[in-house]
Write a protein that holds these residues in place. Structure first.
Motif, PDB file in Angstrom:
ATOM      1  N   ASP A 188      42.328  22.445  64.307  1.00 42.11           N
ATOM      2  CA  ASP A 188      41.606  23.299  63.363  1.00 42.11           C
ATOM      3  C   ASP A 188      42.237  24.680  63.347  1.00 42.11           C
ATOM      4  OD1 ASP A 188      39.739  23.906  61.434  1.00 42.11           O
ATOM      5  OD2 ASP A 188      38.050  24.164  62.808  1.00 42.11           O
ATOM      6  N   ILE A 189      41.957  25.410  62.270  1.00 45.13           N
ATOM      7  CA  ILE A 189      42.472  26.775  62.077  1.00 45.13           C
ATOM      8  C   ILE A 189      41.291  27.657  61.692  1.00 45.13           C
ATOM      9  CG2 ILE A 189      43.968  28.248  60.648  1.00 45.13           C
ATOM     10  CD1 ILE A 189      45.656  25.614  60.138  1.00 45.13           C
ATOM     11  N   LEU A 190      41.201  28.831  62.299  1.00 45.20           N
ATOM     12  CA  LEU A 190      40.112  29.763  61.962  1.00 45.20           C
ATOM     13  C   LEU A 190      40.667  31.172  61.831  1.00 45.20           C
ATOM     14  CD1 LEU A 190      36.960  30.175  61.696  1.00 45.20           C
ATOM     15  CD2 LEU A 190      37.013  30.817  64.103  1.00 45.20           C
ATOM     16  N   PHE A 191      40.515  31.757  60.635  1.00 47.22           N
ATOM     17  CA  PHE A 191      40.878  33.162  60.458  1.00 47.22           C
ATOM     18  C   PHE A 191      39.771  34.037  61.009  1.00 47.22           C
ATOM     19  CE2 PHE A 191      44.043  31.844  57.281  1.00 47.22           C
ATOM     20  CZ  PHE A 191      45.072  32.722  57.597  1.00 47.22           C
ATOM     21  N   LEU A 192      40.151  35.091  61.721  1.00 47.15           N
ATOM     22  CA  LEU A 192      39.178  36.083  62.165  1.00 47.15           C
ATOM     23  C   LEU A 192      38.988  37.089  61.021  1.00 47.15           C
ATOM     24  CD1 LEU A 192      40.314  36.359  65.868  1.00 47.15           C
ATOM     25  CD2 LEU A 192      38.392  35.091  64.917  1.00 47.15           C
ATOM     26  N   SER A 251      36.868  21.592  66.328  1.00 53.56           N
ATOM     27  CA  SER A 251      36.388  22.453  65.244  1.00 53.56           C
ATOM     28  C   SER A 251      36.042  23.843  65.759  1.00 53.56           C
ATOM     29  CB  SER A 251      35.153  21.795  64.608  1.00 53.56           C
ATOM     30  OG  SER A 251      34.464  22.686  63.788  1.00 53.56           O
ATOM     31  N   LEU A 252      36.355  24.846  64.935  1.00 54.20           N
ATOM     32  CA  LEU A 252      36.031  26.248  65.243  1.00 54.20           C
ATOM     33  C   LEU A 252      35.220  26.827  64.089  1.00 54.20           C
ATOM     34  CD1 LEU A 252      39.667  27.363  66.228  1.00 54.20           C
ATOM     35  CD2 LEU A 252      37.859  26.704  67.830  1.00 54.20           C
ATOM     36  N   ALA A 253      34.243  27.696  64.407  1.00 58.64           N
ATOM     37  CA  ALA A 253      33.428  28.306  63.343  1.00 58.64           C
ATOM     38  C   ALA A 253      33.107  29.751  63.693  1.00 58.64           C
ATOM     39  CB  ALA A 253      32.128  27.522  63.147  1.00 58.64           C
ATOM     40  N   PHE A 271      32.720  33.558  67.737  1.00 59.59           N
ATOM     41  CA  PHE A 271      32.976  32.250  67.131  1.00 59.59           C
ATOM     42  C   PHE A 271      32.584  31.163  68.127  1.00 59.59           C
ATOM     43  CE2 PHE A 271      36.950  33.007  69.416  1.00 59.59           C
ATOM     44  CZ  PHE A 271      37.329  31.757  69.889  1.00 59.59           C
ATOM     45  N   VAL A 272      32.340  29.959  67.606  1.00 56.49           N
ATOM     46  CA  VAL A 272      32.076  28.819  68.490  1.00 56.49           C
ATOM     47  C   VAL A 272      33.205  27.806  68.364  1.00 56.49           C
ATOM     48  CG1 VAL A 272      29.558  28.946  68.613  1.00 56.49           C
ATOM     49  CG2 VAL A 272      30.637  27.638  66.782  1.00 56.49           C
ATOM     50  N   ALA A 273      33.392  27.058  69.430  1.00 60.17           N
ATOM     51  CA  ALA A 273      34.336  25.946  69.433  1.00 60.17           C
ATOM     52  C   ALA A 273      33.563  24.683  69.781  1.00 60.17           C
ATOM     53  CB  ALA A 273      35.439  26.177  70.460  1.00 60.17           C
ATOM     54  N   GLN A 274      33.674  23.685  68.923  1.00 63.41           N
ATOM     55  CA  GLN A 274      33.135  22.359  69.240  1.00 63.41           C
ATOM     56  C   GLN A 274      34.062  21.741  70.269  1.00 63.41           C
ATOM     57  OE1 GLN A 274      30.487  20.096  69.038  1.00 63.41           O
ATOM     58  NE2 GLN A 274      30.647  19.848  66.826  1.00 63.41           N
TER      59      GLN A 274
END
Length: 327
Positions: free
Chosen positions: A164-168, A214-216, A224-227
């Motif tokens: 997964d990819i998550l922009f801050l 997954s990251l959110a 942020f959270v990481a599954q």
């Protein structure tokens, strides 16, 4: 949509846990990998879905529950798909190693490119709408520019796969979650990158020996959270050095072998996740307690996302190819 109009321009009210099924949509013939509401508020009745059946579909998921359009540009499973910020285009990537940017009205491909690897994650840059990042079955993550159809930058991670990819916020930094869990150490499971320089900022964020499918990002707070595949979600600071919050763990749901997404409600009060047993779990973000579970699907529920405008409207999808809308 007439249902959305009254909510436009007003402040998002409190999110409640949805109780009843509104639509049951089952036109996909394979597992649904990703769902996303259209980011343009006036058009947010539209829901995008990407499936193992090689198609991307757009649904009217607010008024009618009907499939509006099917896009069949891929020759293999579509693992990732995203709306553009204008809501007129859909970016998709699949196990055929192809990237497609499709005009939603005409169905024509504005941009197509063969990648060197199968794609499993895609994200548009939050402020530069022509730039996106893609990752997959490769040690590299790439930033592309749609205008030139060229790779802008390559981020070398020395891992097998990007999950997964998550922009801050503001997009100066982003995170990738990877499957690099070696026996002796768990570094590189989550990597923080400087978007401009392609330098690694940190690879010592998460030390448990689990991958994070997954990251959110929290909509209001800098966290942020990481599954994790340890059947819990971990909470981190979204600012350097991205420390884990050891006091809060969101646990009770099962992930086991599925890439299960997690997401915050738009007001940030709830954390919602699917589960490999088909349930949806609603956690109180502040206390980390389970508020309620919803028996949503017979097969693994891989995603649950709240509507950006309509309070408490939730879309879920599963491994049997079904999408459901709840309120």
């Amino acid at each position: 949509s007439e249902l959305i109009k009254p909510y436009l321009g007003s402040k998002y009210k409190l999110t409640e846990v949805p109780k009843s099924l509104v639509f049951h949509m089952s036109k996909h013939s394979g597992p649904v990998n990703e769902i996303q509401w259209c980011p343009v508020q006036e058009q947010s009745h539209m829901l995008l879905s990407a499936s193992m059946d090689r198609t991307v579909k757009v649904w009217d998921a607010v008024d009618t529950g009907c499939c509006l359009k099917t896009y069949s540009g891929h020759s293999c499973a579509v693992r990732a798909a995203q709306w553009s910020s204008c809501g007129r285009r859909i970016l998709s990537g699949g196990f055929d190693s192809m990237l497609h940017l499709t005009d939603t009205e005409t169905g024509k491909q504005i941009f197509s490119s063969k990648n060197e690897f199968r794609i499993s994650a895609l994200k548009f840059h939050p402020t530069e709408s022509n730039i996106f990042i893609c990752g997959g079955f490769s040690p590299e993550v790439k930033a592309w520019d749609i205008r030139t159809s060229k790779v802008l930058r390559v981020y070398k991670a020395a891992v097998q796969q990007t999950l997964d990819i998550l922009f801050l916020p503001e997009g100066r930094e982003f995170l990738t979650s990877t499957d690099a869990v070696s026996r002796d150490s768990a570094d590189r499971t989550i990597i923080a990158w400087d978007f401009q320089s392609a330098a690694k900022i940190s690879n010592q964020i998460f030390h448990e020996r689990y991958t994070c499918p997954s990251l959110a990002l929290h909509p209001k707070e800098s966290v942020f959270v990481a599954q994790t595949n340890g059947n819990y979600m971990a909470l981190f600071s979204a600012q350097r050095p991205y420390r884990i919050n050891k006091k809060k763990r969101y646990e009770g749901h099962k992930v086991e072998g599925f890439a299960v997404d997690c997401e915050f409600s738009p007001d940030g009060t709830l954390l919602v996740t699917g589960s490999s047993d088909g349930k949806v779990f609603f956690y109180n973000y502040h206390t980390a307690r389970i508020i309620r579970t919803l028996s949503a699907h017979k097969e693994a529920c891989v995603s649950a996302i709240f509507h950006p405008v309509l309070p408490s409207l939730l879309a879920t999808c599963d491994w049997a190819g079904e999408i459901k809308i709840w309120q």
